[in-house]
Every structure is written in structure tokens, then in C-alpha cells.
Scaffold this motif. Structure first.
Motif, mmCIF file in Angstrom:
data_model
loop_
_atom_site.group_PDB
_atom_site.id
_atom_site.type_symbol
_atom_site.label_atom_id
_atom_site.label_comp_id
_atom_site.label_asym_id
_atom_site.label_seq_id
_atom_site.Cartn_x
_atom_site.Cartn_y
_atom_site.Cartn_z
ATOM 1 N N ARG A 153 0.969 -1.241 0.116
ATOM 2 C CA ARG A 153 0.135 -0.014 -0.070
ATOM 3 C C ARG A 153 0.931 1.195 -0.040
ATOM 4 N NH1 ARG A 153 -4.640 -1.570 4.415
ATOM 5 N NH2 ARG A 153 -4.861 -3.726 3.839
ATOM 6 N N PHE A 154 2.068 1.298 0.704
ATOM 7 C CA PHE A 154 2.835 2.558 0.602
ATOM 8 C C PHE A 154 3.525 2.740 -0.563
ATOM 9 C CE2 PHE A 154 1.674 2.839 5.384
ATOM 10 C CZ PHE A 154 1.771 4.353 5.480
ATOM 11 N N PRO A 155 4.015 1.654 -1.213
ATOM 12 C CA PRO A 155 4.698 1.953 -2.473
ATOM 13 C C PRO A 155 3.342 2.506 -3.521
ATOM 14 C CG PRO A 155 5.425 -0.132 -1.785
ATOM 15 C CD PRO A 155 4.509 0.305 -0.888
ATOM 16 N N LYS A 156 2.204 1.998 -3.315
ATOM 17 C CA LYS A 156 1.185 2.517 -4.084
ATOM 18 C C LYS A 156 1.020 4.056 -4.044
ATOM 19 C CE LYS A 156 -1.586 -0.899 -5.728
ATOM 20 N NZ LYS A 156 -3.118 -1.428 -5.888
ATOM 21 N N VAL A 157 1.194 4.569 -2.693
ATOM 22 C CA VAL A 157 1.185 5.930 -2.516
ATOM 23 C C VAL A 157 2.105 6.784 -3.620
ATOM 24 C CG1 VAL A 157 1.355 7.915 -0.945
ATOM 25 C CG2 VAL A 157 0.349 5.828 -0.306
ATOM 26 N N HIS A 158 3.465 6.274 -3.565
ATOM 27 C CA HIS A 158 4.347 6.787 -4.372
ATOM 28 C C HIS A 158 3.801 6.690 -5.781
ATOM 29 C CE1 HIS A 158 7.666 6.159 -1.131
ATOM 30 N NE2 HIS A 158 6.791 7.234 -0.709
ATOM 31 N N GLU A 159 3.417 5.457 -6.096
ATOM 32 C CA GLU A 159 3.143 5.334 -7.826
ATOM 33 C C GLU A 159 2.036 6.344 -8.000
ATOM 34 O OE1 GLU A 159 2.764 0.711 -7.996
ATOM 35 O OE2 GLU A 159 0.756 1.359 -8.819
ATOM 36 N N TYR A 160 0.916 6.592 -7.018
ATOM 37 C CA TYR A 160 -0.156 7.622 -7.306
ATOM 38 C C TYR A 160 0.554 8.927 -7.529
ATOM 39 C CZ TYR A 160 -4.792 9.955 -7.010
ATOM 40 O OH TYR A 160 -5.782 10.767 -7.315
ATOM 41 N N VAL A 161 1.307 9.492 -6.644
ATOM 42 C CA VAL A 161 1.958 10.560 -6.581
ATOM 43 C C VAL A 161 2.601 11.081 -7.896
ATOM 44 C CG1 VAL A 161 3.637 12.227 -5.425
ATOM 45 C CG2 VAL A 161 1.909 10.887 -3.925
ATOM 46 N N ARG A 162 3.384 10.086 -8.468
ATOM 47 C CA ARG A 162 4.044 10.052 -9.566
ATOM 48 C C ARG A 162 3.227 9.866 -10.857
ATOM 49 N NH1 ARG A 162 8.333 6.562 -7.112
ATOM 50 N NH2 ARG A 162 7.090 4.717 -7.904
ATOM 51 N N ASP A 163 2.088 9.140 -10.725
ATOM 52 C CA ASP A 163 1.273 9.060 -11.925
ATOM 53 C C ASP A 163 0.658 10.226 -12.408
ATOM 54 O OD1 ASP A 163 2.426 6.800 -12.381
ATOM 55 O OD2 ASP A 163 0.720 5.454 -11.759
ATOM 56 N N HIS A 164 0.411 11.021 -11.089
ATOM 57 C CA HIS A 164 -0.722 12.160 -11.155
ATOM 58 C C HIS A 164 0.175 13.214 -10.995
ATOM 59 C CE1 HIS A 164 -3.389 8.885 -10.517
ATOM 60 N NE2 HIS A 164 -4.175 9.599 -10.915
ATOM 61 N N LYS A 165 1.274 13.232 -11.013
ATOM 62 C CA LYS A 165 2.482 14.348 -10.882
ATOM 63 C C LYS A 165 1.863 15.415 -9.912
ATOM 64 C CE LYS A 165 3.979 14.365 -15.527
ATOM 65 N NZ LYS A 165 3.936 12.887 -15.735
ATOM 66 N N LEU A 166 1.605 14.940 -8.604
ATOM 67 C CA LEU A 166 1.127 15.839 -7.522
ATOM 68 C C LEU A 166 2.255 16.538 -6.901
ATOM 69 C CD1 LEU A 166 -1.198 13.411 -5.671
ATOM 70 C CD2 LEU A 166 -1.778 15.300 -7.229
ATOM 71 N N ASP A 167 3.583 16.056 -6.747
ATOM 72 C CA ASP A 167 4.471 16.830 -6.225
ATOM 73 C C ASP A 167 5.357 17.449 -7.591
ATOM 74 O OD1 ASP A 167 4.017 15.303 -3.925
ATOM 75 O OD2 ASP A 167 5.720 14.260 -3.908
ATOM 76 N N LYS A 168 5.601 18.575 -7.174
ATOM 77 C CA LYS A 168 6.094 19.368 -8.246
ATOM 78 C C LYS A 168 7.451 20.129 -7.927
ATOM 79 C CE LYS A 168 1.944 20.430 -10.608
ATOM 80 N NZ LYS A 168 1.086 19.740 -9.970
ATOM 81 N N ILE A 169 8.519 20.313 -8.948
ATOM 82 C CA ILE A 169 9.713 21.109 -8.817
ATOM 83 C C ILE A 169 9.319 22.476 -9.617
ATOM 84 C CG2 ILE A 169 11.909 21.482 -8.924
ATOM 85 C CD1 ILE A 169 12.458 18.768 -8.528
ATOM 86 N N LEU A 170 9.149 23.448 -8.783
ATOM 87 C CA LEU A 170 8.700 24.732 -9.431
ATOM 88 C C LEU A 170 9.904 25.628 -9.548
ATOM 89 C CD1 LEU A 170 5.954 25.569 -6.953
ATOM 90 C CD2 LEU A 170 5.476 24.698 -9.171
ATOM 91 N N TYR A 171 10.022 26.352 -10.711
ATOM 92 C CA TYR A 171 11.029 27.505 -11.075
ATOM 93 C C TYR A 171 12.617 26.797 -11.299
ATOM 94 C CZ TYR A 171 7.301 29.726 -8.286
ATOM 95 O OH TYR A 171 6.039 29.928 -7.737
ATOM 96 N N ASP A 172 12.381 25.862 -11.924
ATOM 97 C CA ASP A 172 13.379 25.133 -12.290
ATOM 98 C C ASP A 172 14.001 25.737 -13.738
ATOM 99 O OD1 ASP A 172 15.932 23.375 -12.913
ATOM 100 O OD2 ASP A 172 14.324 21.547 -13.486
ATOM 101 N N ASP A 173 15.008 26.559 -13.600
ATOM 102 C CA ASP A 173 15.703 27.223 -14.837
ATOM 103 C C ASP A 173 16.718 26.322 -15.368
ATOM 104 O OD1 ASP A 173 17.867 27.529 -12.940
ATOM 105 O OD2 ASP A 173 17.292 29.606 -12.748
ATOM 106 N N GLY A 174 17.092 25.013 -15.057
ATOM 107 C CA GLY A 174 18.072 24.279 -15.642
ATOM 108 C C GLY A 174 19.531 24.507 -15.217
#
Ligand code: SF4
Length: 598
Positions: free
Chosen positions: A237-258
């Protein structure tokens, strides 16, 4: 009474955070909202009651349970059917609800209807302890209960992540904790609205469950079933949380200018909004990579690894304990050990290079972020960002100047409303102390409007244990003292769990007076009904439960019980004077409605 904003299906409108929790539920196929009110989410129950008509239209059943554990338990019943359910409580309520949440979390959540409901626990944390007996930081308890945690940052997320949290729960088979803090719950903003979506199964179209389909092995967490369920919980179940977060792009890195930056941030919940404001005030908005995780436990490791490649120092901005910071450090350690990243950035949060970082005590504000982040940026610098040192210095100088003014506003402490019936009781007991035989009466504290009895002029509260437990604390004192004791208890508190404390006192033959302040309301949290009121949150008539009859039944005619209004001071004081002299458990029911609703 209904507020038609709750049926608005498109466009934009303004709501406060508590209203958004309800609107979010209406838009997310929720069949049940249950729980017990407490700041900062107490208003949810008032909103449900005032909008019962809309709830009925939309097939959402609102229920104010007698205490928070019953609200959490109600999730389990809804899950048995296959209905999305939300329990609402404050942080100290989560302590009370911990037991059922823990057990429910082990069970499989597939309903007998063949549908899988989601289970969301909305928990209101009060990090500054503005109106809570202890400061709120529920993340570690949620972690202990093996809940995933989702933390909205903006009004839009407050609404939309009710649905997101439920979908995460359905996908992961876990109870999800939805954490909201005071300023987000009590603040507000404009949000984009969607159509309300009723649950597939509602109280308007009840179904008959086929009991032959109950999978006891997966629904009842008692050993040996527990062993398999625990394994599944941890490994699947816990790995599924990570899967869901990745698949739905819930976590974001903002203002990445490379570019590689010297500094990057991680912030979630309202801390993220504070950080954005602080950076904007410092003239540094959109200058640094910011990882904004939606799910703060268990933190998704890949995106942390991704951020680590972009920055030399990670600054974790969070209120209270280093819950995210500790996860980040562990994730980075693991990634290095697994060879997935070559070096580890420094991680700052509760400590900064030159000493204290973000405080664990109290909460954050944009101002203390400006101060902390401004100084850190001056110290570490970042050639990849456009840092205007002059602007930072001017903001820091401004803060210092404001601080130097000192307190110009006199402190305001809470107080009883004019006409409050509690004043009559407290004043009477307080006056009794003028006589030598009553001067050392010990007052056990409790939670309700009457918690303000510790304040001047009364000072009628000599300890505080927890809600409904003043008399139980007395049971620990009784064997050792000759002092007379009393405990205050509200009518809602009586039904919350207070009656079990009275029962315990009777069983122990304790010498104590219970003063039940029957003001016909759950007053402190916004005048919601009690089991005595004769109707529920949805407006249905129910059997009014009479406190006096219940207490008399518990005492079986062997304890002293008296119901009287506290208004006739002379009579009331005479009664109190007499009753304190009686041995054993005594109960006085001070019968007078709250001054606000009267
Ligand atoms: S809300 Fe009612 S019970 Fe509470 S302090 Fe005011 S008058 Fe008293």
C-alpha cells in the motif's frame, strides 16, 4: 438558510477554508461527513447544519458524532458499503480517534457493493496554539497510524484535494490524513468551482449488503489476519502512494531554470504559501527551485533525488517538528547508498549554518520566514539567482524597525460573553471560597467555554487533563487528600465521554461534585446540537437524551443529583454550600441556556 454558493457548478467564488472543505466534499462523490467540531475546523459542522437542504439534494449525509473516535469509526461503516467518507476533527480529536483509525487502516477497504470507497481524515492543526490546549502537529501521529498525508497550500487545493485525498485512499487502500492548519482553514480566497458530484450510493438510495461476500480475513484485523494485512500495508500500500503521486504528478519542482543553484527549497502546506510570500517580499520570487510535495508522508523519493541534483543546499521550510526534513535526509542517505546520486546536498531546516533555523515551537509566519530566509541568502548566496542584497537588507531593516516599536496593542484574552450562564456558576463557587471550610476546594479543569474559568477574575481551574476527564483526574487525587473537589462539565462534553468519567467516580466511591453546565449547546465550537437537543445536524428529529435521567440511572438512587438554574444566586450558593458537605459523588446540573442562543 442554505448558501447557494455550495451548488455553484462553474466559475469563481470566494469561500473560507472550512467552506472549501465542504464544497470539496460535495464535488467529490462523498456520501458521509462525520466527526466532532474543534478549532480550526469547527465551522465545518455549522456549515453542514446550515446547508442540510443542499446536502440532502446532493445525497451527502452530515453527522456530528458524540466524539471524534465515533466519527473515525463511521468511516469504517461507509467503507464496508463502498462509499467515500470524510471524518473531520481537530488535532486533539485525532488523538482520541487514533484507535479506530489505526485498526481501520489495516483492513481492506473494498465495500460489499463491489465499490471501493476512500477514507479521508480532515485534521485541523493549530500550530500557534491560538485556541487549542496544546500546539498541533499531527503528522507524526498520522505516520504512526500508517496514514498517508496530503497537505493543501492554497484555497484551490483546500477544495480540490478533498477529492485527490479520497482517490489516493482508494488507490492505496490506506486511510489518508488531510492536514489543514489554522490560517488556511480560517482564511480563504477565490476558487474555481466544479459541479457537485453525488456518491453512487447515497442515503437516498440505500442498498442491501450481501453478507455472504464479507471477506473476514481481509476486513477484520485480528491475528492471524493482522499479520498478512500488516505485510500488505507496508509492502504494497505504501509503494502505491508513491505510484499515485508520480502518476498524477502531485509533487512538483517549481522554478527550475536548468541551472545548478546554491539553494533550493522544499515546502508544503501553508509553509509553501508563506515561503512564496517571503521570497516575493525579498524580491526573489521564482529565483530558486522549490519542491512542493502534495503528499508529505510518505515523501516520494525520486523527486527529492531530482532536486538534490539541482542544488547544493536544500532548505526545508515547515512548521513544528522536522517531519519532512527527517524524511529528506533519510531519502538522500538511501539514494547515496544505492548509488542513485553521487553526492548529497546539505539539508537545513531546524538548524542553519550559523545556528537556529525555523523554530519548532509555535508556528511560522511570512515575517519570520523573511527574517530567516533573508539572512540565510545573505550568508550562502546563489550566483544562479538574481539576489538584490539591498532589497534583502531593506526588508530585514523594516522587520527590525517594526520589532523595535514593541507591543502597541494591549493583549486580548478570551472572556465569557455578557450574560453567559457559566459566570453565575463560577462566581458562586468562587465566593464560597470566602468561608474557611471551602477555601481549599480543588477545581479540576475541562474543555469547553468554561475552560476560560482559569482566567481572572475566577481562577476556578487548578489543573487541566483533557476533555471530559476532570473528574477522572480527581479519581487519582481522591485517595490522598481531604480537600473537597469539583469538576466542571458541559452538556456536549457529558455525551462526548463525560458520562463514563461520572460512572467511574461512582464505581470508585469518589468524593467529588460534578457541576454539569447544561447550556443546551455545543457552544464553544459554534452552537451545534447535542444529543439532548432533539435533532441531528441534518435537521431530523431524534430522541432527546436527558442528562438528569441518565445521571440518576447511573447513580441508582444512591448519589445526590439536583437540576436547578444558577440564576438565583442566593439559592444556588446555599445549594452548593450544602452539597459540598455531602460525601461521595454529587451532581448539580446548572440548567441555563447559553447567552448567545437564548
Ligand atoms: S458561547 Fe454561550 S456558553 Fe460560551 S461563553 Fe458565550 S454565552 Fe457562555
Amino acid at each position: 438558510m442554505s448558501d447557494r454558493r455550495f451548488v455553484q457548478g462553474s466559475g469563481i467564488n470566494a469561500f473560507n477554508g472550512n467552506e472549501l472543505i465542504v464544497k470539496g466534499a460535495l464535488e467529490s462523490k462523498v456520501g458521509l461527513m462525520a466527526g466532532y467540531p474543534g478549532s480550526p475546523v469547527a465551522e465545518v459542522f455549522t456549515i453542514l447544519e446550515e446547508n442540510a437542504e443542499i446536502l440532502r439534494e446532493c445525497g451527502l449525509w452530515g453527522e456530528m458524532t458524540n466524539d471524534e473516535s465515533q466519527g473515525a469509526a463511521a468511516l469504517n461503516g461507509a467503507l464496508d458499503v463502498g462509499v467515500n467518507a470524510v471524518a473531520v476533527m481537530k488535532s486533539v480529536g485525532l488523538n482520541v480517534a487514533a484507535d479506530p483509525i489505526n485498526i481501520i487502516n489495516y483492513a481492506d477497504k473494498l465495500g460489499l457493493s463491489g465499490k471501493r470507497g476512500g477514507a479521508l481524515v480532515v485534521c485541523g492543526d493549530d500550530p500557534h496554539a491560538s485556541s487549542t490546549q496544546v500546539a498541533g502537529d499531527s503528522r507524526q501521529l498520522m505516520e504512526h497510524l500508517k496514514m498517508a498525508i496530503i497537505e493543501p497550500s492554497t484555497p484551490q487545493e483546500v477544495k480540490d484535494w478533498i477529492g485527490e485525498g479520497l482517490r489516493l485512499s482508494q488507490y492505496s487502500n490506506l486511510v489518508v490524513g488531510y492536514l489543514i492548519t489554522t490560517y488556511l482553514a480560517e482564511g480563504g480566497g477565490s476558487v474555481i468551482l466544479s459541479e457537485n458530484q453525488p456518491s453512487d450510493i447515497t442515503f437516498k438510495n440505500p442498498i442491501t449488503l450481501d453478507i455472504s461476500k464479507v471477506d473476514i480475513k481481509r476486513r477484520v484485523s485480528i491475528p492471524p489476519n493482522t499479520w498478512d494485512l500488516e505485510k500488505e500495508l507496508v509492502r504494497d500500500r505504501f509503494p502505491k502512494v508513491h505510484e499515485y503521486v508520480r502518476d498524477h504528478k502531485l509533487d512538483k519542482i517549481l522554478y527550475d531554470d536548468g541551472q545548478k543553484h546554491r539553494i533550493g527549497f522544499i515546502a508544503a502546506g501553508i509553509s509553501y504559501s508563506y515561503l512564496e510570500q517571503a521570497l516575493w517580499e525579498l524580491g526573489l520570487d521564482e529565483q530558486f527551485p522549490i519542491l512542493k510535495p502534495a503528499v508529505t508522508y510518505p515523501l516520494e523519493p525520486n523527486i527529492v533525488g531530482e532536486l538534490s541534483k539541482k542544488v547544493e543546499n536544500i532548505v526545508v521550510v515547515e512548521e513544528k517538528s522536522p517531519a519532512i526534513e527527517n524524511q529528506v535526509k533519510t531519502i538522500l542517505d538511501d539514494l547515496v547508498q544505492e548509488g542513485k546520486i553521487s553526492g548529497m546536498p546539505k539539508v537545513w531546516g531546524k538548524f542553519f549554518p550559523q545556528g537556529d533555523g525555523f523554530p519548532e515551537e509555535s508556528g511560522l509566519t511570512p515575517s519570520n520566514l523573511i527574517e530567516k530566509v533573508g539572512n540565510l541568502l545573505l550568508e550562502i548566496g546563489d550566483p544562479a539567482a538574481k539576489i538584490d542584497q539591498k532589497k534583502i537588507h531593506s526588508e530585514l531593516d523594516l522587520l527590525a524597525e517594526i520589532k523595535a516599536y514593541g507591543l502597541l496593542v494591549p493583549p486580548r484574552s478570551p472572556g465569557f460573553c455578557a450574560g453567559c450562564p457559566h459566570r453565575e456558576t463560577l462566581s458562586a463557587v468562587h465566593s464560597l471560597r470566602d468561608t474557611p471550610e471551602h477555601k481549599d476546594i480543588f477545581a479540576h479543569g475541562d474543555i469547553g467555554c468554561y475552560s476560560m474559568s482559569f482566567l481572572p477574575p475566577f481562577g476556578e481551574m487548578h489543573n487541566l487533563t483533557a476533555m471530559a476527564l476532570g473528574g477522572a483526574a480527581g479519581a487519582g487525587m481522591d485517595p490522598f487528600v481531604t480537600n473537597k473537589q469539583y469538576a466542571l462539565m458541559g452538556d456536549s462534553t457529558f455525551f462526548w465521554r463525560g458520562m463514563t468519567a461520572i460512572s467511574n467516580s461512582i464505581k470508585e466511591g469518589q468524593d467529588i461534585l460534578y457541576l454539569i453546565l447544561d447550556n443546551k449547546n455545543t457552544a464553544m465550537t459554534g452552537h451545534q446540537p447535542t444529543p439532548e437537543t432533539g435533532h441531528n445536524l441534518m435537521g431530523d428529529k431524534t430522541t432527546p437524551q436527558d442528562i438528569e435521567s441518565i445521571v440518576r440511572a447511573m447513580g441508582q438512587g444512591q448519589i445526590y443529583v439536583k437540576k436547578m438554574p444558577p440564576s438565583n444566586r442566593e439559592k444556588y450558593m446555599k445549594e452548593l454550600d450544602k452539597v459540598f458537605e455531602k460525601p461521595g459523588v454529587k451532581v448539580i446540573i446548572a440548567d441555563k441556556e447559553c447567552g448567545i442562543t437564548f
